[in-house]
Design a protein around this motif. Structure first.
Motif, PDB file in Angstrom:
ATOM      1  N   VAL A  96     -14.977  14.343  -8.039  1.00 52.63           N
ATOM      2  CA  VAL A  96     -14.085  13.189  -7.943  1.00 52.63           C
ATOM      3  C   VAL A  96     -14.195  12.571  -6.552  1.00 52.63           C
ATOM      4  CG1 VAL A  96     -12.085  14.595  -7.260  1.00 52.63           C
ATOM      5  CG2 VAL A  96     -11.702  12.403  -8.359  1.00 52.63           C
ATOM      6  N   VAL A  97     -14.089  11.248  -6.503  1.00 55.36           N
ATOM      7  CA  VAL A  97     -14.031  10.550  -5.219  1.00 55.36           C
ATOM      8  C   VAL A  97     -12.634   9.954  -5.096  1.00 55.36           C
ATOM      9  CG1 VAL A  97     -14.959   8.684  -3.810  1.00 55.36           C
ATOM     10  CG2 VAL A  97     -16.474   9.954  -5.305  1.00 55.36           C
ATOM     11  N   ILE A  98     -11.921  10.323  -4.063  1.00 51.14           N
ATOM     12  CA  ILE A  98     -10.558   9.814  -3.887  1.00 51.14           C
ATOM     13  C   ILE A  98     -10.420   9.214  -2.493  1.00 51.14           C
ATOM     14  CG2 ILE A  98      -8.126  10.492  -3.673  1.00 51.14           C
ATOM     15  CD1 ILE A  98      -8.361  12.272  -5.950  1.00 51.14           C
ATOM     16  N   SER A  99      -9.682   8.115  -2.428  1.00 52.60           N
ATOM     17  CA  SER A  99      -9.454   7.529  -1.105  1.00 52.60           C
ATOM     18  C   SER A  99      -7.951   7.450  -0.812  1.00 52.60           C
ATOM     19  CB  SER A  99     -10.090   6.150  -1.012  1.00 52.60           C
ATOM     20  OG  SER A  99      -9.191   5.167  -1.452  1.00 52.60           O
ATOM     21  N   LEU A 100      -7.678   7.312   0.450  1.00 49.99           N
ATOM     22  CA  LEU A 100      -6.303   7.270   0.942  1.00 49.99           C
ATOM     23  C   LEU A 100      -5.834   5.815   0.953  1.00 49.99           C
ATOM     24  CD1 LEU A 100      -4.673   9.635   2.075  1.00 49.99           C
ATOM     25  CD2 LEU A 100      -5.367   8.933   4.343  1.00 49.99           C
ATOM     26  N   ASP A 101      -4.531   5.585   0.756  1.00 49.28           N
ATOM     27  CA  ASP A 101      -4.071   4.195   0.822  1.00 49.28           C
ATOM     28  C   ASP A 101      -4.030   3.695   2.266  1.00 49.28           C
ATOM     29  OD1 ASP A 101      -1.251   4.374   1.907  1.00 49.28           O
ATOM     30  OD2 ASP A 101      -1.040   5.680   0.172  1.00 49.28           O
ATOM     31  N   TYR A 102      -3.968   2.370   2.391  1.00 49.38           N
ATOM     32  CA  TYR A 102      -4.052   1.694   3.691  1.00 49.38           C
ATOM     33  C   TYR A 102      -2.967   2.166   4.660  1.00 49.38           C
ATOM     34  CZ  TYR A 102      -4.321  -2.280   6.898  1.00 49.38           C
ATOM     35  OH  TYR A 102      -4.427  -3.072   8.013  1.00 49.38           O
ATOM     36  N   LEU A 133       1.234   6.306  -6.935  1.00 48.74           N
ATOM     37  CA  LEU A 133       0.012   6.812  -7.569  1.00 48.74           C
ATOM     38  C   LEU A 133      -0.216   8.282  -7.240  1.00 48.74           C
ATOM     39  CD1 LEU A 133      -2.577   3.912  -7.132  1.00 48.74           C
ATOM     40  CD2 LEU A 133      -1.430   4.619  -9.222  1.00 48.74           C
ATOM     41  N   ARG A 171      -5.379  17.249  -3.615  1.00 49.26           N
ATOM     42  CA  ARG A 171      -5.457  16.768  -4.997  1.00 49.26           C
ATOM     43  C   ARG A 171      -6.886  16.517  -5.425  1.00 49.26           C
ATOM     44  NH1 ARG A 171      -3.849  10.662  -5.508  1.00 49.26           N
ATOM     45  NH2 ARG A 171      -4.143   9.909  -3.405  1.00 49.26           N
ATOM     46  N   ARG A 188      -3.700   5.563   6.008  1.00 47.88           N
ATOM     47  CA  ARG A 188      -4.837   5.521   6.932  1.00 47.88           C
ATOM     48  C   ARG A 188      -4.395   5.059   8.308  1.00 47.88           C
ATOM     49  NH1 ARG A 188      -7.739   3.223   2.877  1.00 47.88           N
ATOM     50  NH2 ARG A 188      -7.955   1.212   3.854  1.00 47.88           N
ATOM     51  N   ILE A 237       2.822   1.494  -3.678  1.00 46.67           N
ATOM     52  CA  ILE A 237       1.917   1.795  -4.795  1.00 46.67           C
ATOM     53  C   ILE A 237       1.174   3.102  -4.551  1.00 46.67           C
ATOM     54  CG2 ILE A 237      -0.020   0.974  -6.198  1.00 46.67           C
ATOM     55  CD1 ILE A 237       0.869  -1.851  -5.654  1.00 46.67           C
ATOM     56  N   GLY A 238       0.722   3.285  -3.310  1.00 46.95           N
ATOM     57  CA  GLY A 238      -0.021   4.501  -2.967  1.00 46.95           C
ATOM     58  C   GLY A 238       0.798   5.759  -3.183  1.00 46.95           C
ATOM     59  N   ALA A 259       0.834  -1.207   0.000  1.00 51.35           N
ATOM     60  CA  ALA A 259       0.000   0.000   0.000  1.00 51.35           C
ATOM     61  C   ALA A 259       0.866   1.253   0.000  1.00 51.35           C
ATOM     62  CB  ALA A 259      -0.925  -0.001   1.208  1.00 51.35           C
TER      63      ALA A 259
END
Lengths: 104, 156
Positions: free
Chosen positions: B62-68, B20, B93, B71, B16-17, B13
């Motif tokens: 836009v819907v964006i989420s945080l990586d694990y 990205l 962002r 978090r 890759i997070g 996470a």
């Protein structure tokens, strides 16, 4: 039908007010999207399924608002506002409201 | 043995997070550069030197989420309080992406500028302390797009 989030329509004059019009929709995410989003959630980034779901729902709420305005005989909606509220886990209400008017 | 799996996921996470996020910021900066000539203002009335021939509501979201990994870090930070640095780029962002999408929406319909821009944030779901759940935020940017009455109406 002209939609604007300002109090007037640029370059037009408001001749009649019809009052507040509203449109809403309550949506739940479906399981397929939820699983994909769950995987995406590990690495973070855009959850495209949710973006689409919310923009589609918002469009539907706006369309319902426009429908109501049309039935009143208006040809424009001004001062449009959007609101989102989560009703329960996994369901959200999208809500659009504005003032129906007639412009020249 | 029991700690192996979550640690691996955390590392994946993280790498890759972070990658990205970096790529997203690069794309945002590039597109912001391209959009520089397009006036976007948050005034609630049109600037005096603008004359509009047509207008409509435009929006971008836009819907964006945080990586694990982030978090989990945010969850730990929540115990002692203070500034949560991992959440700041997420919101930044998301907001910039929403504005860029709004500009794209306006441009694709042939408009010249957007005014009365408003930004709205909504939380989609709750992330718990241990990093479970979705830490997704939706960012919505909307405004009134206008087409200038004459091509040079906005010339300074």
């Amino acid at each position: 039908m002209i939609i604007s989030n300002t109090e007037t329509i640029p370059g037009r004059k408001i001749v009649e007010f019809y009052g507040v019009v509203t449109g809403n929709t309550v949506r739940a995410k479906h399981i397929g999207r939820d699983i994909m989003a769950g995987l995406k959630n590990i690495v973070g980034g855009e959850l495209k399924g949710y973006t689409e779901l919310l923009s589609d729902s918002r469009k539907e709420a706006t369309d319902r608002m426009i429908e109501q305005a049309q039935s009143m005989g208006a040809n424009a909606v001004v001062n449009v506002r959007f609101a989102t509220s989560s009703i329960s886990q996994g369901a959200a209400e999208l809500f659009a409201y504005g003032t129906a008017v007639r412009v020249e | 043995m029991n700690f192996g799996m979550p640690l691996l996921i955390l590392m994946i996470a993280y790498f890759i997070g972070t990658h990205l996020e970096k790529r997203h910021f690069q794309s945002i900066l590039k597109r912001e550069d391209e959009a520089r000539g397009f006036p976007v203002v948050s005034f609630d009335t049109m600037p005096d030197n603008w004359t509009a021939s047509r207008s409509d509501l435009v929006s971008g979201s836009v819907v964006i989420s945080l990586d694990y990994f982030k978090r989990v870090i945010a969850g730990l930070r929540g115990l002692i309080g203070g500034r949560i640095k991992t959440y700041e780029p997420l919101l930044d962002r998301a907001r910039r992406e929403a504005v860029l999408r709004m500009i794209e929406d306006a441009r694709s319909q042939g408009y010249d500028a957007v005014f009365n821009v408003r930004l709205e944030t909504s939380r989609l779901a709750n992330a718990t302390r241990n990093g479970k759940g979705t830490a997704g935020v939706e960012m919505l940017a909307y405004g009134t797009a206008v087409k200038f009455a004459s091509r040079f109406a906005n010339a300074q």
